[in-house]
Design a protein around this motif. Structure first.
Motif, PDB file in Angstrom:
ATOM      1  N   MET A 285      81.356  43.148  48.253  1.00 24.24           N
ATOM      2  CA  MET A 285      81.846  42.127  49.128  1.00 24.24           C
ATOM      3  C   MET A 285      81.041  40.843  48.934  1.00 24.24           C
ATOM      4  N   PHE A 286      79.743  40.980  48.747  1.00 29.19           N
ATOM      5  CA  PHE A 286      78.899  39.817  48.516  1.00 29.19           C
ATOM      6  C   PHE A 286      78.443  39.808  47.069  1.00 29.19           C
ATOM      7  N   VAL A 287      78.477  38.631  46.470  1.00 24.80           N
ATOM      8  CA  VAL A 287      78.019  38.466  45.086  1.00 24.80           C
ATOM      9  C   VAL A 287      77.091  37.250  45.031  1.00 24.80           C
ATOM     10  N   LEU A 288      76.293  37.197  43.966  1.00 26.39           N
ATOM     11  CA  LEU A 288      75.460  36.029  43.719  1.00 26.39           C
ATOM     12  C   LEU A 288      76.137  35.176  42.657  1.00 26.39           C
ATOM     13  N   SER A 289      76.346  33.917  42.947  1.00 26.10           N
ATOM     14  CA  SER A 289      76.967  32.995  42.003  1.00 26.10           C
ATOM     15  C   SER A 289      75.963  31.900  41.642  1.00 26.10           C
ATOM     16  N   THR A 290      75.843  31.634  40.339  1.00 29.44           N
ATOM     17  CA  THR A 290      74.952  30.566  39.873  1.00 29.44           C
ATOM     18  C   THR A 290      75.724  29.253  39.862  1.00 29.44           C
ATOM     19  N   ILE A 291      75.125  28.240  40.453  1.00 30.39           N
ATOM     20  CA  ILE A 291      75.773  26.931  40.582  1.00 30.39           C
ATOM     21  C   ILE A 291      74.801  25.861  40.095  1.00 30.39           C
ATOM     22  N   LYS A 292      75.331  24.857  39.386  1.00 27.90           N
ATOM     23  CA  LYS A 292      74.555  23.684  38.976  1.00 27.90           C
ATOM     24  C   LYS A 292      75.109  22.485  39.727  1.00 27.90           C
ATOM     25  N   ASP A 293      74.201  21.637  40.205  1.00 26.89           N
ATOM     26  CA  ASP A 293      74.632  20.459  40.950  1.00 26.89           C
ATOM     27  C   ASP A 293      73.506  19.421  40.929  1.00 26.89           C
ATOM     28  N   THR A 294      73.843  18.204  41.335  1.00 28.77           N
ATOM     29  CA  THR A 294      72.856  17.149  41.516  1.00 28.77           C
ATOM     30  C   THR A 294      72.763  16.900  43.014  1.00 28.77           C
ATOM     31  N   ILE A 295      71.584  17.162  43.573  1.00 29.32           N
ATOM     32  CA  ILE A 295      71.386  17.132  45.026  1.00 29.32           C
ATOM     33  C   ILE A 295      70.493  15.949  45.411  1.00 29.32           C
ATOM     34  N   PRO A 296      70.925  15.148  46.421  1.00 27.07           N
ATOM     35  CA  PRO A 296      70.074  14.044  46.883  1.00 27.07           C
ATOM     36  C   PRO A 296      69.110  14.503  47.976  1.00 27.07           C
ATOM     37  N   VAL A 297      67.910  13.956  47.963  1.00 28.52           N
ATOM     38  CA  VAL A 297      66.951  14.149  49.055  1.00 28.52           C
ATOM     39  C   VAL A 297      66.755  12.777  49.687  1.00 28.52           C
ATOM     40  N   LEU A 298      67.067  12.685  50.966  1.00 25.50           N
ATOM     41  CA  LEU A 298      66.993  11.406  51.676  1.00 25.50           C
ATOM     42  C   LEU A 298      65.548  10.934  51.818  1.00 25.50           C
ATOM     43  N   PRO A 299      65.326   9.627  51.915  1.00 26.38           N
ATOM     44  CA  PRO A 299      63.964   9.101  52.076  1.00 26.38           C
ATOM     45  C   PRO A 299      63.237   9.677  53.295  1.00 26.38           C
ATOM     46  N   ALA A 300      63.966  10.034  54.329  1.00 27.55           N
ATOM     47  CA  ALA A 300      63.353  10.616  55.532  1.00 27.55           C
ATOM     48  C   ALA A 300      62.673  11.952  55.225  1.00 27.55           C
ATOM     49  N   ASN A 301      63.091  12.624  54.123  1.00 26.32           N
ATOM     50  CA  ASN A 301      62.533  13.924  53.768  1.00 26.32           C
ATOM     51  C   ASN A 301      61.520  13.854  52.625  1.00 26.32           C
ATOM     52  N   PHE A 302      61.061  12.668  52.266  1.00 29.82           N
ATOM     53  CA  PHE A 302      60.094  12.551  51.171  1.00 29.82           C
ATOM     54  C   PHE A 302      58.760  13.206  51.514  1.00 29.82           C
ATOM     55  N   GLY A 303      58.406  13.282  52.793  1.00 29.17           N
ATOM     56  CA  GLY A 303      57.147  13.891  53.204  1.00 29.17           C
ATOM     57  C   GLY A 303      57.194  15.415  53.198  1.00 29.17           C
ATOM     58  N   VAL A 304      58.378  15.995  53.148  1.00 30.92           N
ATOM     59  CA  VAL A 304      58.558  17.453  53.145  1.00 30.92           C
ATOM     60  C   VAL A 304      58.393  17.962  51.717  1.00 30.92           C
ATOM     61  N   ASP A 305      57.923  19.199  51.579  1.00 35.91           N
ATOM     62  CA  ASP A 305      57.811  19.818  50.265  1.00 35.91           C
ATOM     63  C   ASP A 305      59.162  19.725  49.545  1.00 35.91           C
ATOM     64  N   THR A 306      59.150  19.388  48.255  1.00 34.91           N
ATOM     65  CA  THR A 306      60.388  19.172  47.488  1.00 34.91           C
ATOM     66  C   THR A 306      61.292  20.395  47.504  1.00 34.91           C
ATOM     67  N   GLU A 307      60.711  21.578  47.296  1.00 41.75           N
ATOM     68  CA  GLU A 307      61.529  22.795  47.272  1.00 41.75           C
ATOM     69  C   GLU A 307      62.187  23.042  48.630  1.00 41.75           C
ATOM     70  N   GLU A 308      61.451  22.856  49.698  1.00 38.00           N
ATOM     71  CA  GLU A 308      62.001  23.051  51.047  1.00 38.00           C
ATOM     72  C   GLU A 308      63.100  22.029  51.339  1.00 38.00           C
ATOM     73  N   ALA A 309      62.894  20.785  50.929  1.00 41.21           N
ATOM     74  CA  ALA A 309      63.903  19.738  51.136  1.00 41.21           C
ATOM     75  C   ALA A 309      65.174  20.052  50.352  1.00 41.21           C
ATOM     76  N   LEU A 310      65.021  20.532  49.107  1.00 37.35           N
ATOM     77  CA  LEU A 310      66.197  20.894  48.309  1.00 37.35           C
ATOM     78  C   LEU A 310      66.938  22.081  48.923  1.00 37.35           C
ATOM     79  N   ILE A 311      66.205  23.079  49.394  1.00 36.80           N
ATOM     80  CA  ILE A 311      66.846  24.245  50.028  1.00 36.80           C
ATOM     81  C   ILE A 311      67.652  23.806  51.247  1.00 36.80           C
ATOM     82  N   ASN A 312      67.074  22.939  52.068  1.00 39.70           N
ATOM     83  CA  ASN A 312      67.797  22.444  53.252  1.00 39.70           C
ATOM     84  C   ASN A 312      69.057  21.674  52.867  1.00 39.70           C
ATOM     85  N   GLU A 313      68.948  20.811  51.851  1.00 36.57           N
ATOM     86  CA  GLU A 313      70.108  20.010  51.427  1.00 36.57           C
ATOM     87  C   GLU A 313      71.192  20.884  50.793  1.00 36.57           C
ATOM     88  N   ILE A 314      70.800  21.898  50.022  1.00 38.76           N
ATOM     89  CA  ILE A 314      71.786  22.802  49.403  1.00 38.76           C
ATOM     90  C   ILE A 314      72.515  23.590  50.475  1.00 38.76           C
TER      91      ILE A 314
END
Length: 194
Positions: A1-30
């Motif tokens: 029922m559940f599968v893992l799908s690999t996806i490629k994309d270009t994700i923006p990180v807003l200036p308000a999130n520059f102080g947050v760890d990059t990986e955490e900011a990307l996870i939140n945006e994704i």
């Protein structure tokens, strides 16, 4: 029922999130972009599983965001053919049964995918099945001595079409509501202790 799908994309990180760890900011945006979204030929995205690769952030002219090229895996709801799904009946009408697995409610069993002979009882608002009946049509089942006469019930329907639906069948052996199969089992013979 559940599968893992690999996806490629270009994700923006807003200036308000520059102080947050990059990986955490990307996870939140994704998760913000993909969670609870339907991707064509992929399925219903549930959440991010892991971040496989993230490129160097680049600033584009005019918006001030850091844009990252990322590759990640999403948990996706995509049942395979012939998979057995355990669900609860959400509603029933003349067209079939609507099922729910808790977080997803757009699972349908059309009238043609119900076991025969079965019929819809408008008073009970449910479908029933009589496995040992000689009746072959819904009209014969409703007129049988096991059912009381019914009156018509007007139902107002929504004109909403969900973006992702699953169509199921309960016409095969062993499928359908548990109550149908309990009533279809022969009574166990009681053995005397002698």
């Amino acid at each position: 029922m559940f599968v893992l799908s690999t996806i490629k994309d270009t994700i923006p990180v807003l200036p308000a999130n520059f102080g947050v760890d990059t990986e955490e900011a990307l996870i939140n945006e994704i998760n913000k972009k993909y969670a609870n979204r339907v991707l064509h030929d992929v399925g219903l995205c549930i959440c991010l599983f892991d971040l496989a690769e993230a490129g160097e952030g680049k600033v584009r002219y005019g918006d001030g965001c850091h844009w990252y090229k990322v590759r990640f895996r999403m948990v996706v709801l995509r049942p395979f053919a012939s998979e057995v799904i355990l669900a609860k009946v959400k509603s029933s009408d003349e067209d079939g049964i609507r099922l729910s697995v808790g977080f997803f409610d757009d699972i349908y069993v059309p009238l043609g995918y119900l076991p025969q002979p079965s019929a819809f009882d408008p008073n009970e608002r449910s479908h029933f099945w009589l496995p040992d009946s000689d009746a072959t049509t819904a009209h014969e089942l409703l007129e049988s001595p096991t059912a009381e006469p019914t009156e018509g019930v007007a139902v107002k329907r929504e004109a909403r079409r969900p973006p992702y639906t699953i169509t199921c069948s309960v016409a095969e052996q062993g499928l359908g509501p548990v109550s149908w199969w309990k009533s279809a089992q022969p009574e166990a013979e009681v053995m005397d202790d002698t």
